[in-house]
Design an enzyme around this catalytic site. Structure first.
Site, mmCIF file in Angstrom:
data_model
loop_
_atom_site.group_PDB
_atom_site.id
_atom_site.type_symbol
_atom_site.label_atom_id
_atom_site.label_comp_id
_atom_site.label_asym_id
_atom_site.label_seq_id
_atom_site.Cartn_x
_atom_site.Cartn_y
_atom_site.Cartn_z
ATOM 1 N N GLU A 310 -12.679 -4.259 0.844
ATOM 2 C CA GLU A 310 -11.547 -3.405 1.029
ATOM 3 C C GLU A 310 -12.238 -2.816 2.677
ATOM 4 O OE1 GLU A 310 -8.417 -4.458 -2.776
ATOM 5 O OE2 GLU A 310 -9.747 -2.384 -2.786
ATOM 6 N N CYS A 404 -0.490 -0.403 -5.406
ATOM 7 C CA CYS A 404 -0.334 0.517 -4.446
ATOM 8 C C CYS A 404 0.173 0.537 -3.228
ATOM 9 C CB CYS A 404 -1.818 0.562 -4.201
ATOM 10 S SG CYS A 404 -2.478 -0.893 -3.274
#
Lengths: 624, 624
Positions: A310, A404
């Protein structure tokens, strides 16, 4: 000099010290209609209420009930270690919404959930349901992956928001108890350690600002300075950049590793820099920000070129199809740009903040507010295959195993009014153009502004002075970098215009009823990429005002394969379509198929894609 | 019809049934010099011996000693769950080397390590040191990630290699006992299950071919057919494609998910298809292979566009900088292409095999044989940052935490002679051009060929008939797809030439001493990519014969930034450099800097890059 004064609870998320601009007190700027108001309304009426149900379904709230002893502790923990943070981000959104418009339902969510959080706190102030339920003797034993300080950070942020928005001290009490425990445990002369996922840094500064307790600032500074010295043991394949432990923060010039971690850390470092007047650190952050924007950010403002880890890519590694562009990373970028704007007063930070908000952030939530993107790709091919829930090809999802992003969007939209304007001793600065009412104090005297506009669809921004002292002050207007050809009048008289990509100051002794009209040239334009970005070489993108456009398969004439079409020179024909995708301006774009035949393609704002069906889409398109 | 005959131990890795071509018996084709011989010599003298030390240092051999009870079992397991497979691949390389050139050292490694493996086997035939030492009651409880059948597959392959190469049955006995246990445990009417990492499928077919025990073929077929029905529980983010459980194998038309897993499975499915005369399955594999080569393979033959999930990209998703191109995936691709070549006799499979060997496979090992690449990127930028041991930017490594690639290269180079030629009832087929001696039987009569060439540096291939029956037979020569303009003579007389990218057959009654000369136009050429590959749009690559070239920073004039240079039209000037990088032909290429000034760039064969220093490198370069 660092401030050690507790602020009024309505006051800024930002510091009084060492910044060029000051945030307005909470409620001093209110978005009253238009584009962002529509998004905020959906956020308030659909997204946040539904998220309460999702947090229940996912077991996230149940974890808290178990930790609080309301349900049997022995039944264990559900979800990922960082699940608590989803509740805190949701509570933060609930709090900001109450500052915008109090309601019984919101107040009930806040009080019941905050009471639950308080009950789940352990006697010594520690709070983390994953540790409590799954690894009772595991406190601070897995700083790399445990996310304990990350969850603590979101608790602190929610607590500060709740206190500032509503005056309720329930979470603030929980937060200060936990922060006191952390301050007693971590430090250069205590236990050395940092969290694998930064966030606690900015949260501690925010808690310091709300309470005046300098210990929290000191701890934040410790956490910033302790990075890059190998305190984290890196497991598996990922290198230390994944955890942002590869370089001391003040040595970083090019971001690398996990994008959300990098940007939360940069935001926290900026907070520490301005609160401690650390110009060396701020200079490093300036340079790093510029490199990110010049070579590591997509046209949408999205960041994180790599799915693997990521992570940020190397400079100019910006493949549109493989873009990760996590919604949280875009939000973190907004947070950092906002802090750099406050620190420096330079409009480029607001330009990037606006670009990111209008494109990479709100692409992360569906137009009806019920579904989300985790990854915000800039291109989906024909024959694309989804091998991951986060892939755009899998479609927008109502929630994620790692959830998230959704509550991060919620708190961002709920606190957006706070980004509209700032003030300083010289006057008031407008950063985001939206219908709004702004009140500010300039050298102790009240200033009021009413802003009217149909931005981003139309470029006319009308600012009426509703309150002013007799002394002169400056009204600062951000002139976006794309606004070549803008005009400006005051009470109908043209003002000289200057360069774009900077702030234009109008200084005078203002009168109530004075009208400033800024005409921004909101019209479709072709954007050419830097030659060093391989994957869009020979392509163009279409932008209009702050909006990046895209070509979605569903809008194109039958038989058009986007990957095999090329744009032609010619007019970009604009059409307002009130009934399409919540009301947008579409663009008709001349193009040719691979076989040479001409065809008209349709472009829509990028943020609105994937709200009908998921199919091929591209922001960049061949233009040779 | 499936064969149920045990083969002579010297005979083929491939089937007697349903294939167009048959592999030659082991030893019937010998590479006697030249490019591949040099690599094999380094492999034999440096790489394989050093790997024995690496396996010791990594604890991989110690795991076996502990499992065998030679060291305390309680001391536990070291490394990743699949560590045993590294030993088996190394043993396979050791075995093939002994068929090439027996030696005492190799024999000693083989006997001592095989004895250790046999000792580590459990009484019921089960063998896996990770389970034995770390999870004694965990047999077959984590098929997703446990790699038990993957390790078993490498054991079986090593055993077959050892038996065929040396006649030693030590490992074969271990392998059949384990395979019998598997056959008694797994199956549609037993315990349903497949391994998260395919490999066992082709290994079982190889064991069937070596032993004639049809149970192994049946089990291989079961494992192939059982995929794509959700038998694996997918943890975390990865979708079922990671484990190749997303689609039934015969429904697949576009590869997705983990590249090595996908290609080992495709190889095993090809083996099953030819052994069971399953034309439907073979047709599916043909189509899938073609799609892979047309749209999912890099110019180097490398596959796996994505770091995330070590996975295939969507068609035409082939970014050079982000390329994963695991060395193991290239090797698996060679294995699959070889099987498809045998099945169909079509030269395109040998073309791709050759492309992959010369570029994506041997880029995975340093010229001195002591260091490896896991990832074989096609581009490294300026300012590139290594956040992973596998990144090319981190440089070649002497070993890896996951050490699958190094011993995979070893067994590939050690068995390369087997890919040079095949035979069938019509005659002999030459696939790889290298100095070689080939003997074959055509309809019961002996054929002998001596091949002389400096390929790939020079295009002249001289084939002398050293033995021939009185009956006519066909000598089939592969004409690579890039060989436009080739010529062919028999005893000095020109033969008519045809299309490229196919096989040219020379049928006649051959005489001893007949000389065939194939002149392949080995000269530098520019290659233009498919327009649909975003990241190389407007670029060209340079190839010469089977070699892909690249531009490595260290060879360029001072001040050249590869990412900002563009090629110009003009001659590609070839220079033989005997002392550079083991002896290569370099190319001088006219180009211009970003500022417009002209400059001569130097290209070297891709496989030789990163043998001096790791720095910027690119295969594709702007040509606009």
């Amino acid at each position: 000099m660092p401030s050690s004064q507790p602020l009024d609870r309505s006051a800024a998320v930002a510091p009084l010290a060492s910044t060029a601009l000051r945030p307005l007190p909470l409620g001093a700027a209110r978005i009253t209609g238009g584009f962002w108001s529509e998004r905020q309304q959906i956020n308030r009426e659909a997204t946040i209420p539904a998220a309460g149900d999702r947090l229940e379904e996912a077991g996230t709230l149940r974890n808290l009930r178990r930790a609080a002893g309301r349900e049997p502790v022995a039944d264990g923990f559900t979800g990922r270690p960082f699940a608590d943070s989803d509740v805190y981000k949701w509570l933060e959104a609930v709090a900001w919404e109450q500052s915008r418009e109090p309601s019984e339902a919101y107040a009930a969510w806040q009080s019941s959930t905050s009471a639950l959080v308080a009950e789940a706190q352990e006697p010594d102030g520690y709070l983390n349901t994953h540790i409590r339920l799954a690894i009772p003797d595991g406190r601070f034993t897995d700083l790399e992956k445990g996310h304990e300080l990350y969850c603590a950070g979101h608790l602190l942020q929610a607590a500060v928001a709740q206190y500032r928005a509503t005056g309720d001290r329930t979470l603030l009490t929980v937060a200060t108890r936990f922060a006191d425990l952390l301050a007693g445990y971590f430090g250069a002369d205590r236990t050395e350690g940092i969290d694998g996922h930064p966030l606690i840094e900015m949260a501690l500064v925010e808690l310091y600002r709300a309470t005046g307790t300098k210990t929290y600032l000191d701890l934040a500074r410790y956490f910033v300075e302790a990075r890059g010295h190998g305190l984290l043991v890196v497991p598996g394949h990922h290198g230390p950049a994944y955890f942002q432990d590869h370089q001391p923060v003040r040595d970083v010039r090019i971001l690398a590793g996990h994008a959300v971690r990098a940007l939360y850390l940069a935001s926290g470092a900026t907070d520490v820099a301005v609160e401690t007047d650390d110009t060396e650190l701020l200079d490093a952050l300036r340079e790093t920000w510029q490199t990110m924007v010049d070579s590591q950010a997509y046209l949408t403002g999205g960041v994180g070129s790599r799915w693997y880890g990521e992570a940020f890519g190397d400079p100019f590694e910006l493949p549109p199809d493989a873009a990760y562009c996590e919604t949280c990373a875009a939000i973190a970028s907004v947070q950092w740009s906002w802090r750099m704007l406050l620190a420096t007063g330079e409009s480029k930070y607001a330009d990037q903040l606006e670009r990111t908000l209008y494109n990479a952030v709100i692409s992360g939530v569906s137009l009806t507010g019920g579904e989300f993107f985790y990854v915000n790709t800039l291109k989906v091919r024909d024959q694309a295959f989804a091998d991951d829930q986060r892939s755009a090809v899998a479609g927008r999802q109502p929630w994620y195993g790692t959830a998230c992003c959704p509550p991060n969007v919620m708190r961002t939209l709920a606190s957006l009014d706070q980004l509209v304007a700032t003030s300083n001793d010289d006057g008031v600065q407008l950063h985001l153009y939206a219908p709004a009412k702004v009140v500010a104090e300039v050298n102790g005297a009240g200033v009021g502004l009413d802003v009217g506009t149909r931005y981003p669809w139309k470029g006319t921004v009308t600012i009426t002075v509703s309150e002013t002292p007799d002394q002169p002050w400056k009204l600062d207007l951000r002139i976006p970098a794309w606004a070549e050809g803008y005009t400006l009048t005051v009470n109908g008289d043209a003002e000289p215009v200057g360069e774009v990509g900077r702030t234009q100051s109008l200084e005078r002794t203002w009168q109530r009823g004075d009208v400033v009209v800024l005409e921004l040239p909101v019209r479709a334009r072709r954007t050419v990429p830097d030659d060093r970005i391989d994957s869009v070489r020979g392509c163009v993108a279409i932008e209009r005002g702050p909006l990046v456009y895209c070509f979605e398969h569903v809008d194109q004439p039958e038989g058009v394969v986007l990957d095999q079409a090329a744009l032609l020179p010619g007019d970009l024909v604009e059409t307002e379509q009130a009934d399409l995708l919540g009301g947008i301006t579409t663009l008709a774009v001349p193009a040719r198929r691979r076989d040479g035949t001409e065809v008209s393609l349709t472009a829509i704002p990028y943020y609105a894609w994937a709200n009908r069906a998921v199919g091929p889409m591209t922001v960049w398109i061949d233009a040779r």
